[in-house]
Design a protein around this motif. Sequence first.
Motif, PDB file in Angstrom:
ATOM      1  N   LEU A 127      52.139  27.364 -13.052  1.00 49.32           N
ATOM      2  CA  LEU A 127      51.829  26.975 -11.807  1.00 49.32           C
ATOM      3  C   LEU A 127      52.740  26.095 -11.209  1.00 49.32           C
ATOM      4  N   THR A 128      52.974  26.082 -10.013  1.00 51.80           N
ATOM      5  CA  THR A 128      53.571  25.073  -9.221  1.00 51.80           C
ATOM      6  C   THR A 128      52.544  24.584  -8.182  1.00 51.80           C
ATOM      7  N   LEU A 129      52.986  23.586  -7.599  1.00 55.33           N
ATOM      8  CA  LEU A 129      51.948  23.060  -6.493  1.00 55.33           C
ATOM      9  C   LEU A 129      51.573  23.969  -5.394  1.00 55.33           C
ATOM     10  N   GLN A 130      52.836  24.628  -4.896  1.00 53.90           N
ATOM     11  CA  GLN A 130      52.588  25.588  -3.912  1.00 53.90           C
ATOM     12  C   GLN A 130      51.657  26.697  -4.243  1.00 53.90           C
ATOM     13  N   ASP A 131      51.868  27.129  -5.599  1.00 48.75           N
ATOM     14  CA  ASP A 131      50.817  28.241  -5.883  1.00 48.75           C
ATOM     15  C   ASP A 131      49.412  27.997  -5.679  1.00 48.75           C
ATOM     16  N   THR A 132      48.780  26.650  -5.917  1.00 49.51           N
ATOM     17  CA  THR A 132      47.471  26.420  -5.709  1.00 49.51           C
ATOM     18  C   THR A 132      47.574  25.968  -4.173  1.00 49.51           C
ATOM     19  N   GLU A 133      48.313  25.536  -3.507  1.00 48.86           N
ATOM     20  CA  GLU A 133      47.910  25.041  -2.068  1.00 48.86           C
ATOM     21  C   GLU A 133      48.194  25.940  -0.937  1.00 48.86           C
ATOM     22  N   GLU A 134      49.458  26.953  -1.228  1.00 46.94           N
ATOM     23  CA  GLU A 134      49.349  27.907  -0.179  1.00 46.94           C
ATOM     24  C   GLU A 134      48.529  28.935  -0.328  1.00 46.94           C
ATOM     25  N   ARG A 135      47.705  29.322   0.822  1.00 48.14           N
ATOM     26  CA  ARG A 135      46.812  30.255   0.728  1.00 48.14           C
ATOM     27  C   ARG A 135      47.272  31.590  -0.007  1.00 48.14           C
ATOM     28  N   ARG A 136      48.473  32.231   0.382  1.00 49.97           N
ATOM     29  CA  ARG A 136      48.713  33.560  -0.193  1.00 49.97           C
ATOM     30  C   ARG A 136      49.039  33.451  -1.588  1.00 49.97           C
ATOM     31  N   ARG A 137      49.761  32.399  -1.904  1.00 46.19           N
ATOM     32  CA  ARG A 137      49.960  32.333  -3.288  1.00 46.19           C
ATOM     33  C   ARG A 137      48.906  32.136  -3.990  1.00 46.19           C
ATOM     34  N   TYR A 138      47.852  31.186  -3.572  1.00 50.26           N
ATOM     35  CA  TYR A 138      46.723  30.928  -4.081  1.00 50.26           C
ATOM     36  C   TYR A 138      45.910  32.222  -4.516  1.00 50.26           C
ATOM     37  N   LEU A 139      45.853  32.988  -3.500  1.00 44.26           N
ATOM     38  CA  LEU A 139      45.075  34.270  -3.681  1.00 44.26           C
ATOM     39  C   LEU A 139      45.793  35.148  -4.906  1.00 44.26           C
ATOM     40  N   ASN A 140      47.255  35.118  -4.729  1.00 42.22           N
ATOM     41  CA  ASN A 140      47.642  36.090  -5.694  1.00 42.22           C
ATOM     42  C   ASN A 140      47.431  35.268  -7.153  1.00 42.22           C
ATOM     43  N   ALA A 141      47.451  34.022  -7.551  1.00 44.94           N
ATOM     44  CA  ALA A 141      47.386  33.560  -8.716  1.00 44.94           C
ATOM     45  C   ALA A 141      45.989  33.618  -9.140  1.00 44.94           C
ATOM     46  N   ARG A 142      45.136  33.411  -8.154  1.00 43.62           N
ATOM     47  CA  ARG A 142      43.628  33.698  -8.589  1.00 43.62           C
ATOM     48  C   ARG A 142      43.301  35.076  -8.970  1.00 43.62           C
ATOM     49  N   GLU A 143      44.233  36.030  -8.292  1.00 41.51           N
ATOM     50  CA  GLU A 143      44.016  37.396  -8.805  1.00 41.51           C
ATOM     51  C   GLU A 143      44.478  37.544 -10.241  1.00 41.51           C
ATOM     52  N   THR A 144      45.353  36.952 -10.598  1.00 42.47           N
ATOM     53  CA  THR A 144      46.011  37.047 -11.797  1.00 42.47           C
ATOM     54  C   THR A 144      44.860  36.459 -13.067  1.00 42.47           C
ATOM     55  N   LEU A 145      44.460  35.378 -12.753  1.00 48.11           N
ATOM     56  CA  LEU A 145      43.693  34.740 -13.679  1.00 48.11           C
ATOM     57  C   LEU A 145      42.295  35.437 -13.815  1.00 48.11           C
ATOM     58  N   SER A 146      41.895  35.995 -12.570  1.00 51.27           N
ATOM     59  CA  SER A 146      40.625  36.907 -12.842  1.00 51.27           C
ATOM     60  C   SER A 146      41.058  38.110 -13.340  1.00 51.27           C
ATOM     61  N   ARG A 147      42.251  38.695 -13.252  1.00 53.69           N
ATOM     62  CA  ARG A 147      42.483  40.004 -14.030  1.00 53.69           C
ATOM     63  C   ARG A 147      42.649  39.669 -15.511  1.00 53.69           C
ATOM     64  N   LEU A 148      43.174  38.497 -15.859  1.00 61.07           N
ATOM     65  CA  LEU A 148      43.198  38.043 -17.221  1.00 61.07           C
ATOM     66  C   LEU A 148      41.828  37.828 -17.875  1.00 61.07           C
ATOM     67  N   SER A 149      40.911  37.172 -17.238  1.00 61.75           N
ATOM     68  CA  SER A 149      39.685  37.017 -17.646  1.00 61.75           C
ATOM     69  C   SER A 149      39.013  38.565 -18.008  1.00 61.75           C
ATOM     70  N   ALA A 150      39.177  39.265 -16.852  1.00 61.69           N
ATOM     71  CA  ALA A 150      38.465  40.421 -16.883  1.00 61.69           C
ATOM     72  C   ALA A 150      39.093  41.256 -18.324  1.00 61.69           C
ATOM     73  N   MET A 151      40.328  41.091 -18.775  1.00 65.13           N
ATOM     74  CA  MET A 151      40.785  41.639 -20.015  1.00 65.13           C
ATOM     75  C   MET A 151      40.344  41.021 -21.130  1.00 65.13           C
ATOM     76  N   ARG A 152      39.398  39.806 -21.007  1.00 63.01           N
ATOM     77  CA  ARG A 152      39.083  38.744 -22.027  1.00 63.01           C
ATOM     78  C   ARG A 152      40.130  38.059 -22.784  1.00 63.01           C
ATOM     79  N   ALA A 153      41.593  38.129 -22.025  1.00 63.69           N
ATOM     80  CA  ALA A 153      42.365  37.287 -22.328  1.00 63.69           C
ATOM     81  C   ALA A 153      42.215  35.743 -22.073  1.00 63.69           C
ATOM     82  N   VAL A 154      42.793  35.040 -22.580  1.00 69.38           N
ATOM     83  CA  VAL A 154      42.688  33.408 -22.423  1.00 69.38           C
ATOM     84  C   VAL A 154      44.036  33.025 -21.744  1.00 69.38           C
ATOM     85  N   PRO A 155      44.005  32.597 -20.549  1.00 64.77           N
ATOM     86  CA  PRO A 155      45.084  32.139 -19.794  1.00 64.77           C
ATOM     87  C   PRO A 155      45.426  30.841 -20.414  1.00 64.77           C
TER      88      PRO A 155
END
Length: 375
Positions: free
Chosen positions: A110-138
């Motif tokens: 991740l870069t700083l923008q990925d957590t601070e810019e809302r659109r990128r934040y939503l994208n990154a959040r979705e990726t993390l949530s998919r990984l968790s749903a797959m029971r994978a460990v990010p």
Amino acid sequence: MTTLPKFDQFSRVVVKVGSSLLVDAAKGSVKQDWLEALVDDLAVLHKRGADVLVVSSGAIALGRRVAGLKRGALKLEDSQAAAAIGQIALARAWSLSLQRHGIVAGQVLLTLQDTEERRRYLNARETLSRLSAMRAVPVINENDTVATSEIRYGDNDRLAARVAAMASADLLVLLSDVAGLYDAPPQETPTARLIPVVERLTPGVEAMAGGAASETSRGGMRTKIEAARIASAGGAHMVIADGRVAHPIARIGAGGPCTWFLTPSNPVTARKAWIGGTLELKGSVTIDAGAAKALKSGKSLLPAGVKRVEGGFARGDCVAIRDESGAEIGRGLIAYDAKRAVRICGRNSRDIAKILGAPGRAEMIHRDDMTLAER
Ligand code: GLU
């Protein structure tokens, strides 16, 4: 006396591992035995059903020796190159260790923008949530190879806290080379006492944190206190503990020495309070009676229930949700920009890909991203 949270109550845990714990700086290699003992602990959490996310430092520490770089501060280009070399080894070490327990790892940089810019934040959040749903460990780190000094976190304490808030985690564990927060600098003050629990971040607590950071770990106690502030606002408790032991997580669970930073809220209420408190509404969606009923019973808003879309909003903006009479019944972060929302409104989620020419979220506003007015 404050009752401390029980470790087995947590369902989504972010564990941050500092470079000095994981990397033998002299050899430029991973401390394999230590990593495996830690992963044993993580596997226990994972097995009982908790989502586990790792934020691991160590890319630069691992890469710098391979790259033949001397001790001391690195020039930006050198640290970027060292990170490129080290990150690949770091990811491999995590992946292999987790694999021993049948757990799949997924690397997220991740870069700083990925957590601070809302659109990128939503994208990154979705990726993390998919990984968790797959029971994978990010296994997460800052993308040091492209982060320049002005636009980087630089320390993984704050990054881990942003990740915890982003992932709606209920606990953040910072493993480092100190046991926690002391009431005086422990190196200089033999009588310094470890503070077991901080209920509120007062100026007095901040004063105890001081500033110091060592060469391998960039974050001193100060970045940890900042991390506590971010985690708390996101509804996560935080704990700082000494990672220089085998099985550091099991030790926290067994009541070993550490400092807890408690949050008064939980991830969902923190998030919803934030949405409910949004001052700037960028538009509105008017929904039919069936959808209004579905929302009240805790469901997400699907495009099919939307009758009208107004305003010029971007994906991730906060919009008002209105019933057919025009009354505001809630607010939420919308998953589509205004142009796309207009095109899919009233339509079945199955047709989204056909209408927009690209697949999209089934929900117009996800229930986690929505707060309803009390009535
Ligand atoms: N992202 C850096 C690395 O992996 C570490 C930052 C930190 O030490 O907090 O080397």
